[in-house]
Design a protein around this motif. Structure first.
Motif, short mmCIF file in Angstrom:
data_model
loop_
_atom_site.label_atom_id
_atom_site.label_comp_id
_atom_site.label_asym_id
_atom_site.label_seq_id
_atom_site.Cartn_x
_atom_site.Cartn_y
_atom_site.Cartn_z
N VAL A 198 55.81 75.28 2.39
CA VAL A 198 54.35 75.38 2.51
C VAL A 198 53.83 74.26 3.40
CG1 VAL A 198 52.17 75.29 1.26
CG2 VAL A 198 54.09 76.54 0.30
N ALA A 199 54.33 73.04 3.14
CA ALA A 199 53.90 71.90 3.96
C ALA A 199 54.28 72.11 5.42
CB ALA A 199 54.53 70.62 3.42
N VAL A 200 55.47 72.65 5.63
CA VAL A 200 55.91 72.89 7.01
C VAL A 200 55.00 73.89 7.71
CG1 VAL A 200 57.77 73.86 8.40
CG2 VAL A 200 58.30 72.27 6.57
N GLN A 201 54.61 74.93 6.98
CA GLN A 201 53.73 75.94 7.59
C GLN A 201 52.36 75.32 7.92
OE1 GLN A 201 54.89 78.64 8.61
NE2 GLN A 201 56.82 78.51 7.51
N ALA A 217 49.85 66.36 2.39
CA ALA A 217 48.73 66.13 1.47
C ALA A 217 47.98 67.44 1.19
CB ALA A 217 47.79 65.09 2.05
N ILE A 218 47.75 68.20 2.27
CA ILE A 218 47.05 69.47 2.12
C ILE A 218 47.89 70.42 1.26
CG2 ILE A 218 46.16 71.49 3.34
CD1 ILE A 218 45.75 69.61 5.77
N ARG A 266 37.96 82.40 -2.03
CA ARG A 266 37.69 80.97 -2.05
C ARG A 266 38.09 80.40 -0.69
NH1 ARG A 266 35.20 81.76 -5.57
NH2 ARG A 266 35.40 81.56 -7.82
N PHE A 267 37.42 79.31 -0.32
CA PHE A 267 37.75 78.71 0.97
C PHE A 267 38.26 77.29 0.79
CE2 PHE A 267 34.84 82.01 2.21
CZ PHE A 267 35.43 82.51 3.35
N TYR A 268 39.17 76.92 1.64
CA TYR A 268 39.67 75.55 1.70
C TYR A 268 39.58 75.18 3.17
CZ TYR A 268 42.71 71.58 0.59
OH TYR A 268 43.22 70.33 0.39
N THR A 269 38.60 74.35 3.52
CA THR A 269 38.42 74.06 4.93
C THR A 269 39.14 72.76 5.31
OG1 THR A 269 36.35 72.92 4.51
CG2 THR A 269 36.21 75.23 5.06
N VAL A 270 39.75 72.79 6.46
CA VAL A 270 40.43 71.62 6.99
C VAL A 270 39.81 71.33 8.36
CG1 VAL A 270 42.63 70.65 7.74
CG2 VAL A 270 42.56 72.24 5.82
N GLY A 271 39.22 70.15 8.50
CA GLY A 271 38.56 69.83 9.77
C GLY A 271 37.06 70.08 9.68
N ARG A 272 36.31 69.29 10.41
CA ARG A 272 34.85 69.28 10.28
C ARG A 272 34.21 70.59 10.71
NH1 ARG A 272 30.53 66.97 13.34
NH2 ARG A 272 31.90 66.72 15.11
N LYS A 273 34.80 71.24 11.71
CA LYS A 273 34.13 72.40 12.29
C LYS A 273 34.24 73.65 11.42
CE LYS A 273 32.32 70.54 15.71
NZ LYS A 273 30.89 70.61 15.96
N ALA A 313 37.22 73.15 -1.47
CA ALA A 313 37.71 71.84 -1.04
C ALA A 313 37.58 71.72 0.47
CB ALA A 313 39.16 71.65 -1.44
N ASP A 314 37.52 70.49 0.90
CA ASP A 314 37.39 70.24 2.31
C ASP A 314 38.27 69.05 2.65
OD1 ASP A 314 36.22 70.19 4.94
OD2 ASP A 314 35.14 68.40 4.25
N HIS A 315 39.18 69.27 3.57
CA HIS A 315 40.07 68.18 3.94
C HIS A 315 39.60 67.58 5.27
CE1 HIS A 315 43.92 66.07 3.57
NE2 HIS A 315 43.86 66.03 4.87
N ASP A 316 39.40 66.28 5.24
CA ASP A 316 38.86 65.60 6.41
C ASP A 316 40.00 65.20 7.34
OD1 ASP A 316 36.72 64.57 7.80
OD2 ASP A 316 37.19 62.54 7.12
N LEU A 317 39.85 65.54 8.61
CA LEU A 317 40.90 65.20 9.57
C LEU A 317 40.45 64.08 10.51
CD1 LEU A 317 42.34 68.63 10.76
CD2 LEU A 317 43.34 67.06 9.16
N SER A 318 39.29 63.48 10.22
CA SER A 318 38.71 62.58 11.21
C SER A 318 39.57 61.35 11.47
CB SER A 318 37.31 62.15 10.77
OG SER A 318 37.39 61.55 9.51
N THR A 319 40.45 61.01 10.52
CA THR A 319 41.28 59.82 10.74
C THR A 319 42.57 60.17 11.47
OG1 THR A 319 42.22 60.17 8.56
CG2 THR A 319 40.43 58.58 8.72
#
Lengths: 300, 84
Positions: free
Chosen positions: A237-240, A154-155, A116-123, A137-143
């Motif tokens: 986990v958050a720190v990593q 959050a991630i 499974r993939f969890y992408t962070v960032g548009r690219k 899931a996809d986490h948007d970093l644009s903000t």
């Protein structure tokens, strides 16, 4: 042979491209310095959390330990968390991270695991093209302008919720480790369950001199060791993830600076070549004109 | 004698000082740390860390959120998720 006017237009267009790439390079250099400082500032916390987790895990481990430490007992579904940037034009930066993730995915699938993939960032969304159903899931970093801990949290919280719901058994984190402005290393790290660094006594000594010197019995825990560990593991986990964001931010700028430096130099070469061609063409035109005038005068 | 006090968040090192006394909001109650405190590890709750530079000085308040306090031979380290 291109006309003089066409050549002139061409030269001007390359010149304006060069101006843009040069500006981008300088912006990247300035941002790189800031990103590097942020990465440095984040290090003490990450190192200390890591050393505390390592020392607690070594003692509190064993049966009954948190699933974040011991795993779910299965090794079937792997979650690949791919951290990329929001913007392109950074050389092979995003490509390298995505490639590392795909290679891992192929390896796991060959071994019969579910990926499974969890992408962070548009690219990172290009992964959808290869695994249309695999991206959960996809986490948007644009903000996000600078890496903030809240974002990483959050991630991490989302990941932990999915882990608790039994969506996956193992999570890997993909990002580019910043080594220098020229070198960024695509890195894979297992974040769930926590991979406790092997307890090399000599290494532990240098990492946590006080922790190991105080001995086992001397340290008082409030509340119990297990509870502290249970509190600490999700935080770890958050720190990593946060560290991955920081390293990525620095790597992205370094990679972009490099790519734009190359582009600027290429444009310079092109301008030189075109200028020579332009001058030759102009000279040829002048010569032709002269020959015409002289032969005309002679005919009189 | 002074106590070495460090307050670290994921984003930066907030404080690194020699102080007289620090009061930490532990999950099981506040506790104060002076120089030479026994080794201790405790989780903290959201609250205020009080830093006293001198025995009679007014305490300085730093709001912290979530984390861990560690006392060892080197001093007190507070790892907070957020500090103001």
């Amino acid at each position: 042979m291109a006309s003089l006017k066409a050549l002139k237009i061409r030269i001007n267009s390359v010149k304006s491209t060069q101006k843009i790439t040069k500006a981008m390079k300088m912006v990247a250099a300035a941002k790189l310095r800031r990103a590097q400082e942020a990465a440095m500032a984040g290090r003490p916390y990450a190192e200390r959390i890591e050393s505390v987790v390592a020392s607690l895990a070594a003692r509190a481990g064993g049966e009954g330990a948190s699933p974040l430490l011991a795993g779910t007992g299965k090794d079937q579904v792997h979650m690949l968390v791919v951290v990329t940037s929001e913007r392109g034009l950074a050389g092979a930066f995003n490509t390298n991270i995505v490639r590392a993730a795909r290679r891992k995915a192929e390896e796991l699938e060959a071994a019969g695991k579910t990926v499974r993939f969890y992408t962070v960032g548009r690219k990172g969304r290009v992964i959808k093209r290869f695994y249309p159903t695999g991206v959960v899931a996809d986490h948007d970093l644009s903000t996000m302008k600078v890496a903030r801990f809240d974002e990483a949290k959050a991630i991490a919280d989302d990941l932990l919720a999915r882990y608790a719901a039994g969506e996956f058994d193992v999570a890997h984190l993909f990002y580019a480790k910043f080594q220098s402005a020229l070198v960024q290393i695509p890195t894979t790290q297992q974040i769930i369950p926590v991979s406790v660094p092997t307890r090399d006594p000599k290494l532990a000594q240098t990492l946590t001199p006080a922790l190991s010197n105080d001995g086992d019995a001397a340290v008082e825990y409030e509340p119990s060791e297990e509870q502290i560990l249970a509190d600490l593991l999700p935080r770890n986990v958050a720190v990593q993830v946060f560290r991955a964001l920081l390293e990525n931010a620095a790597s992205e700028q370094g990679s972009r600076m490099n790519a734009m430096d190359n582009a600027t130099r290429n444009a310079g070469d092109m301008i030189n070549r075109l200028s020579i061609q332009y001058n030759r063409t102009r000279q040829a035109a002048i010569t032709t004109e002269l020959v015409e005038i002289i032969s005309g005068a002679e005919a009189l | 004698m002074a106590l070495h006090f460090e307050l670290v968040t994921p984003e930066r090192l907030v404080r690194s000082d020699e102080v007289y006394m620090v009061t930490v909001p532990g999950t099981e109650g506040d506790f104060a740390v002076l120089e030479g405190h026994a080794p201790l590890m405790a989780t903290i709750r959201d609250g205020n860390v009080l830093v006293q530079m001198t025995p009679n000085g007014a305490p300085e308040t730093i709001a912290v959120r979530g984390g861990l306090a560690e006392v060892n031979a080197r001093g007190l380290t507070v790892l907070a998720e957020h500090a103001e």
